[in-house]
Design a protein around this motif. Structure first.
Motif, mmCIF file in Angstrom:
data_model
loop_
_atom_site.group_PDB
_atom_site.id
_atom_site.type_symbol
_atom_site.label_atom_id
_atom_site.label_comp_id
_atom_site.label_asym_id
_atom_site.label_seq_id
_atom_site.Cartn_x
_atom_site.Cartn_y
_atom_site.Cartn_z
ATOM 1 N N MET A 1 38.841 149.967 148.567
ATOM 2 C CA MET A 1 39.151 151.384 148.550
ATOM 3 C C MET A 1 37.844 152.158 148.506
ATOM 4 O O MET A 1 36.933 151.813 147.757
ATOM 5 N N CYS A 21 36.906 155.334 139.228
ATOM 6 C CA CYS A 21 36.521 154.075 139.873
ATOM 7 C C CYS A 21 36.698 152.889 138.926
ATOM 8 O O CYS A 21 37.130 151.814 139.339
ATOM 9 N N LEU A 24 40.458 152.137 138.792
ATOM 10 C CA LEU A 24 40.894 151.468 140.012
ATOM 11 C C LEU A 24 40.421 150.015 140.037
ATOM 12 O O LEU A 24 41.158 149.106 140.416
ATOM 13 N N ARG A 25 39.179 149.807 139.612
ATOM 14 C CA ARG A 25 38.630 148.449 139.515
ATOM 15 C C ARG A 25 39.453 147.612 138.544
ATOM 16 O O ARG A 25 39.821 146.477 138.819
ATOM 17 N N VAL A 31 36.474 148.603 144.883
ATOM 18 C CA VAL A 31 36.177 150.032 144.990
ATOM 19 C C VAL A 31 34.721 150.269 145.364
ATOM 20 O O VAL A 31 33.827 149.574 144.882
ATOM 21 N N TYR A 45 31.875 147.915 140.651
ATOM 22 C CA TYR A 45 32.091 148.646 141.903
ATOM 23 C C TYR A 45 30.754 149.145 142.423
ATOM 24 O O TYR A 45 29.789 149.255 141.691
#
Length: 133
Positions: A1, A21, A24-25, A31, A45
């Motif tokens: 992403m 981030c 999401l990670r 990411v 990331y």
């Protein structure tokens, strides 16, 4: 992403980006953050400063060209790494944001936009702006 946010460390966006981030990670996503400047240590990331130099005193057309070039570099790099989703941060609604959305979609990314301000900081209101979101 790919998370595309060109503001960098201004106005606390670095804190917002680090949290986003990192979350999401932690959710298992691969990411990358494309931004303008970054001074924070990150783990898990990537941070790309591809948008460095898109702001400044140069003519608007010059800066828009730099923006599009930075966006294309970020999107190509993300595509090479297998990204399918692009999460963009917008702070105004102008033709440049419409171009940004068009390019991400043309390159086959599923696109998510976080609109940080309902009305732009510049005070300029475009009649067509609400249609791009």
């Amino acid at each position: 992403m790919l998370v595309g946010e060109p503001v960098g460390g201004h106005g606390g966006m670095d804190l917002y980006d680090a949290g986003l981030c990192g979350g999401l990670r932690d959710a298992g996503l691969n990411v990358a953050l494309a931004t303008s400047q970054w001074d924070r240590d990150v783990e898990g990331y990537e941070v790309w400063t591809t948008f460095e130099g898109v702001f400044g005193d140069q003519a608007a057309l010059w800066r828009a060209g730099r923006w599009v070039r930075a966006l294309l570099r970020s999107l190509r790099r993300a595509r090479q790494r297998g990204a399918r989703v692009c999460h963009l941060h917008f702070f105004q609604a102008t033709l440049l944001q419409w171009v940004t959305l068009s390019l991400t979609r043309r390159m086959g990314f599923q696109t998510v936009v976080t609109a940080h301000d309902v009305e732009t900081f510049s005070g300029d209101r475009e009649r067509w702006a609400p249609r791009i979101y």
